[in-house]
Design a protein around this motif. Structure first.
Motif, PDB file in Angstrom:
ATOM      1  N   GLU A  34     -80.373  57.717 -93.673  1.00  0.00           N
ATOM      2  CA  GLU A  34     -80.347  58.948 -94.454  1.00  0.00           C
ATOM      3  C   GLU A  34     -80.583  58.731 -95.945  1.00  0.00           C
ATOM      4  OE1 GLU A  34     -76.584  60.935 -94.196  1.00  0.00           O
ATOM      5  OE2 GLU A  34     -75.440  59.113 -94.533  1.00  0.00           O
ATOM      6  N   ASP A  35     -80.525  57.483 -96.420  1.00  0.00           N
ATOM      7  CA  ASP A  35     -80.851  57.211 -97.823  1.00  0.00           C
ATOM      8  C   ASP A  35     -82.349  57.121 -98.059  1.00  0.00           C
ATOM      9  OD1 ASP A  35     -81.310  54.868 -96.484  1.00  0.00           O
ATOM     10  OD2 ASP A  35     -79.944  53.634 -97.673  1.00  0.00           O
ATOM     11  N   GLY A  36     -83.156  57.390 -97.028  1.00  0.00           N
ATOM     12  CA  GLY A  36     -84.606  57.355 -97.176  1.00  0.00           C
ATOM     13  C   GLY A  36     -85.222  55.983 -96.991  1.00  0.00           C
ATOM     14  N   LYS A  37     -84.439  55.015 -96.522  1.00  0.00           N
ATOM     15  CA  LYS A  37     -84.956  53.660 -96.339  1.00  0.00           C
ATOM     16  C   LYS A  37     -85.354  53.412 -94.891  1.00  0.00           C
ATOM     17  CE  LYS A  37     -82.686  51.323-100.217  1.00  0.00           C
ATOM     18  NZ  LYS A  37     -81.814  50.199-100.622  1.00  0.00           N
ATOM     19  N   LEU A  38     -86.445  52.673 -94.744  1.00  0.00           N
ATOM     20  CA  LEU A  38     -86.921  52.252 -93.439  1.00  0.00           C
ATOM     21  C   LEU A  38     -86.579  50.779 -93.260  1.00  0.00           C
ATOM     22  CD1 LEU A  38     -88.587  53.108 -90.907  1.00  0.00           C
ATOM     23  CD2 LEU A  38     -90.603  52.199 -92.092  1.00  0.00           C
ATOM     24  N   HIS A  39     -85.966  50.452 -92.132  1.00  0.00           N
ATOM     25  CA  HIS A  39     -85.516  49.087 -91.860  1.00  0.00           C
ATOM     26  C   HIS A  39     -86.255  48.536 -90.649  1.00  0.00           C
ATOM     27  CE1 HIS A  39     -82.080  50.065 -94.515  1.00  0.00           C
ATOM     28  NE2 HIS A  39     -82.062  51.216 -93.849  1.00  0.00           N
ATOM     29  N   GLY A  90    -100.461  52.029 -83.972  1.00  0.00           N
ATOM     30  CA  GLY A  90    -101.086  50.743 -84.260  1.00  0.00           C
ATOM     31  C   GLY A  90    -100.224  49.928 -85.205  1.00  0.00           C
ATOM     32  N   ASP A  91    -100.793  49.526 -86.327  1.00  0.00           N
ATOM     33  CA  ASP A  91    -100.052  48.713 -87.300  1.00  0.00           C
ATOM     34  C   ASP A  91     -99.434  49.563 -88.395  1.00  0.00           C
ATOM     35  OD1 ASP A  91    -102.327  49.454 -88.656  1.00  0.00           O
ATOM     36  OD2 ASP A  91    -103.024  47.419 -89.073  1.00  0.00           O
ATOM     37  N   ARG A  92     -99.330  50.872 -88.150  1.00  0.00           N
ATOM     38  CA  ARG A  92     -98.706  51.748 -89.134  1.00  0.00           C
ATOM     39  C   ARG A  92     -97.633  52.614 -88.469  1.00  0.00           C
ATOM     40  NH1 ARG A  92    -103.068  54.756 -92.767  1.00  0.00           N
ATOM     41  NH2 ARG A  92    -103.925  55.351 -90.731  1.00  0.00           N
ATOM     42  N   ILE A  93     -96.671  53.007 -89.280  1.00  0.00           N
ATOM     43  CA  ILE A  93     -95.594  53.892 -88.840  1.00  0.00           C
ATOM     44  C   ILE A  93     -95.831  55.257 -89.474  1.00  0.00           C
ATOM     45  CG2 ILE A  93     -93.101  54.209 -88.743  1.00  0.00           C
ATOM     46  CD1 ILE A  93     -93.126  51.079 -89.648  1.00  0.00           C
ATOM     47  N   ALA A  94     -95.885  56.284 -88.650  1.00  0.00           N
ATOM     48  CA  ALA A  94     -96.056  57.650 -89.133  1.00  0.00           C
ATOM     49  C   ALA A  94     -94.670  58.293 -89.261  1.00  0.00           C
ATOM     50  CB  ALA A  94     -96.935  58.452 -88.184  1.00  0.00           C
ATOM     51  N   ILE A  95     -94.392  58.857 -90.419  1.00  0.00           N
ATOM     52  CA  ILE A  95     -93.088  59.458 -90.694  1.00  0.00           C
ATOM     53  C   ILE A  95     -93.302  60.894 -91.168  1.00  0.00           C
ATOM     54  CG2 ILE A  95     -90.941  59.294 -92.005  1.00  0.00           C
ATOM     55  CD1 ILE A  95     -91.461  56.360 -92.417  1.00  0.00           C
ATOM     56  N   THR A  96     -92.765  61.860 -90.432  1.00  0.00           N
ATOM     57  CA  THR A  96     -92.855  63.232 -90.920  1.00  0.00           C
ATOM     58  C   THR A  96     -91.884  63.415 -92.088  1.00  0.00           C
ATOM     59  OG1 THR A  96     -91.233  63.960 -89.268  1.00  0.00           O
ATOM     60  CG2 THR A  96     -93.565  64.195 -88.708  1.00  0.00           C
ATOM     61  N   ASP A  97     -92.327  64.155 -93.078  1.00  0.00           N
ATOM     62  CA  ASP A  97     -91.512  64.466 -94.259  1.00  0.00           C
ATOM     63  C   ASP A  97     -91.533  65.983 -94.418  1.00  0.00           C
ATOM     64  OD1 ASP A  97     -90.156  64.584 -96.644  1.00  0.00           O
ATOM     65  OD2 ASP A  97     -91.315  62.993 -97.622  1.00  0.00           O
ATOM     66  N   PRO A  98     -90.688  66.703 -93.647  1.00  0.00           N
ATOM     67  CA  PRO A  98     -90.790  68.169 -93.605  1.00  0.00           C
ATOM     68  C   PRO A  98     -90.551  68.838 -94.956  1.00  0.00           C
ATOM     69  CG  PRO A  98     -88.811  67.383 -92.460  1.00  0.00           C
ATOM     70  CD  PRO A  98     -89.652  66.191 -92.744  1.00  0.00           C
ATOM     71  N   ILE A 112     -97.064  54.368 -93.129  1.00  0.00           N
ATOM     72  CA  ILE A 112     -96.424  53.193 -93.702  1.00  0.00           C
ATOM     73  C   ILE A 112     -96.920  51.938 -92.986  1.00  0.00           C
ATOM     74  CG2 ILE A 112     -94.221  52.105 -94.263  1.00  0.00           C
ATOM     75  CD1 ILE A 112     -94.600  54.834 -95.593  1.00  0.00           C
ATOM     76  N   ASP A 113     -97.366  50.949 -93.744  1.00  0.00           N
ATOM     77  CA  ASP A 113     -97.783  49.674 -93.162  1.00  0.00           C
ATOM     78  C   ASP A 113     -96.564  48.983 -92.546  1.00  0.00           C
ATOM     79  OD1 ASP A 113     -98.155  46.543 -93.476  1.00  0.00           O
ATOM     80  OD2 ASP A 113    -100.169  47.400 -93.434  1.00  0.00           O
ATOM     81  N   SER A 114     -96.656  48.602 -91.285  1.00  0.00           N
ATOM     82  CA  SER A 114     -95.485  48.051 -90.599  1.00  0.00           C
ATOM     83  C   SER A 114     -95.106  46.659 -91.090  1.00  0.00           C
ATOM     84  CB  SER A 114     -95.730  48.015 -89.083  1.00  0.00           C
ATOM     85  OG  SER A 114     -96.828  47.180 -88.778  1.00  0.00           O
ATOM     86  N   GLU A 115     -96.010  45.964 -91.744  1.00  0.00           N
ATOM     87  CA  GLU A 115     -95.704  44.625 -92.240  1.00  0.00           C
ATOM     88  C   GLU A 115     -95.115  44.678 -93.645  1.00  0.00           C
ATOM     89  OE1 GLU A 115     -95.074  40.682 -92.297  1.00  0.00           O
ATOM     90  OE2 GLU A 115     -95.792  41.832 -90.565  1.00  0.00           O
ATOM     91  N   THR A 116     -95.759  45.430 -94.532  1.00  0.00           N
ATOM     92  CA  THR A 116     -95.315  45.469 -95.929  1.00  0.00           C
ATOM     93  C   THR A 116     -94.335  46.597 -96.211  1.00  0.00           C
ATOM     94  OG1 THR A 116     -97.139  46.928 -96.618  1.00  0.00           O
ATOM     95  CG2 THR A 116     -97.560  44.535 -96.619  1.00  0.00           C
ATOM     96  N   LEU A 117     -94.290  47.606 -95.322  1.00  0.00           N
ATOM     97  CA  LEU A 117     -93.497  48.830 -95.500  1.00  0.00           C
ATOM     98  C   LEU A 117     -93.952  49.632 -96.718  1.00  0.00           C
ATOM     99  CD1 LEU A 117     -89.851  47.794 -94.527  1.00  0.00           C
ATOM    100  CD2 LEU A 117     -91.746  48.580 -93.080  1.00  0.00           C
ATOM    101  N   LYS A 118     -95.204  49.420 -97.121  1.00  0.00           N
ATOM    102  CA  LYS A 118     -95.773  50.204 -98.214  1.00  0.00           C
ATOM    103  C   LYS A 118     -96.553  51.387 -97.657  1.00  0.00           C
ATOM    104  CE  LYS A 118     -96.105  46.427-101.574  1.00  0.00           C
ATOM    105  NZ  LYS A 118     -97.009  45.615-102.441  1.00  0.00           N
ATOM    106  N   GLU A 119     -96.518  52.484 -98.388  1.00  0.00           N
ATOM    107  CA  GLU A 119     -97.247  53.677 -97.986  1.00  0.00           C
ATOM    108  C   GLU A 119     -98.740  53.460 -98.198  1.00  0.00           C
ATOM    109  OE1 GLU A 119     -97.399  57.848-100.067  1.00  0.00           O
ATOM    110  OE2 GLU A 119     -95.604  57.787 -98.780  1.00  0.00           O
TER     111      GLU A 119
END
Length: 409
Positions: free
Chosen positions: A322-327, A363-371, A379-386
């Protein structure tokens, strides 16, 4: 003695060999395609997006707000509209087929299939192979379909009685169905449904096999390899493959080393046999039913908003807090190995249905909805950068990703 052919004979042999040889073989084109299907939080609409370009490939107007369930094959998305007593089906336009040494991919336009599955308050839709089980919370039944038939517009159902209306689930498993059982002795208010007390096994005709297994408060199910698991107050109930008398049920008790809590949401590993479950709001648990110590608890820095497994990078699970962080959780070591901020904070306080981000792996990215910002963040799954943002009208909420790579002929 070597034989020397004259020029006319050489030409004749060359012509014969040419006639007998197969047609020239050209290298296949390989492509990777990923699509996102995004349901709005309040509007009755699902959008299909190209994950690479962000272009909208289709907009599908529904009867009501939908939860999304992706089939095992990836060919269909079930838009479950409990408040409208309806399930509509979207063809993803992605078909992957295995050919031993390679895999083919066929890509076509996504489309909303004709026809609607109807029943009183559909809840969970579970697919195993070609089997599709639609459970109706207030209908007292589950309907079994074949995905291939639904795609062809042949929606004939086989109905299984579920004892009484309740918020439950049915899971096809070989020749049998695993069906939740309500507690009919519990006192409930007139507008409420009874709690779950266990799980029973029925054959395809609805006949029960063996006794009901205890699973108090059954909630959450997942498959991994050939196992199916359910969250219970006592532990995780595991169904093992068909024996002579059907699947075998085994309770994997929590044990005294775990704090108070229970699993109520489960994800199943695809290439490795394990399960990942919630354990309260600020913990998750890795579950190996065959290990001497089947549970490994992972504490999170704040409460969990959503989590998902990476089907290709099998060691990775992604957890948004909930702090907006992806782990990034390494499911082998049981350690969080990377973390990064990807959204602004979304508190878990408030109504459980409030709009909060949801995750999908493309694939190698994570899609995150931001309503809150009408975006899907990639988000790149390796670097966690947008790496990109995809604007989506309204409040993008539920999301599934489908795709892969393969040869096109």
């Amino acid at each position: 003695m070597p034989i020397h052919l004259g020029k006319p004979m050489q030409a004749a042999v060359a012509l014969a060999l040419t006639a007998l040889s197969p047609l020239p073989v050209f290298a296949d084109d390989h492509k990777e395609t990923w699509r996102l299907f995004v349901a709005d939080h309040t509007q009755p609409v699902v959008r299909a997006l190209d994950a690479a370009s962000g272009n909208e490939l289709g907009r599908f107007d529904l009867s009501g707000y939908a939860a999304l369930s992706l089939s095992d094959s990836g060919k269909t998305v079930f838009a479950v509209q409990g408040d409208k007593d309806a399930v509509q089906i979207i063809s993803t336009g992605i078909a992957l087929s295995d050919h031993g040494e390679h895999r083919d991919i066929e890509v076509s336009d996504p489309k909303l299939l004709a026809g609607t599955i109807t029943g009183k308050k559909p809840g969970h839709v579970v697919t195993h192979g070609d089997d599709v089980a639609v459970f109706y919370d207030r209908g007292g039944k589950t309907d079994l379909f074949q995905e291939g038939a639904l795609i062809d517009g042949k929606g004939e159902a086989v109905s299984i009685d579920t004892t009484a209306p309740h918020h439950g689930v049915a899971v096809p498993m070989g020749k049998h169905i695993l069906v939740s059982v309500p507690n009919m002795q519990a006192e409930v208010k007139p507008d409420e449904l009874p709690p779950r007390l266990g799980l029973r096994i029925v054959d395809r005709a609805g006949k029960q096999i063996g006794d009901t297994a205890t699973c108090t408060g059954l909630h959450g199910e997942a498959s991994s390899a050939r196992l199916v698991a359910f969250g219970c107050a006592e532990g995780v109930l595991v169904a093992r493959p068909d024996g002579l008398d059907g699947p075998k049920l085994e309770m994997v008790a929590y044990g005294s080393d775990l704090p108070e809590g229970k699993v109520s949401t489960l994800l199943g590993g695809r290439s490795m046999q394990f399960f990942l479950g919630n354990y309260g709001e600020d913990k998750v648990v890795l579950i190996d039913p065959d290990a001497a110590a089947p549970y490994r608890l992972v504490e999170l820095p704040t409460r969990r908003v959503d989590f998902i497994l990476d089907p290709a990078n099998v060691r990775n699970a992604y957890i948004l807090t909930e702090d907006g962080k992806l782990h990034v959780l390494d499911v082998v070591s049981g350690e969080i190995v990377r973390s990064a901020g990807v959204t602004e904070p979304y508190s878990k306080d408030g109504h459980w249905r409030d709009p909060r981000p949801r995750l999908a792996v493309a694939g190698d990215r994570i899609a995150i909805t931001d309503p809150r910002h009408s975006l899907v963040r990639m988000i790149d799954s390796e670097t966690l950068k947008e790496t990109a943002t995809i604007p989506v009208e309204g409040m993008p909420y539920a999301i599934v990703a489908v795709g892969g790579s393969g040869a096109t002929h």
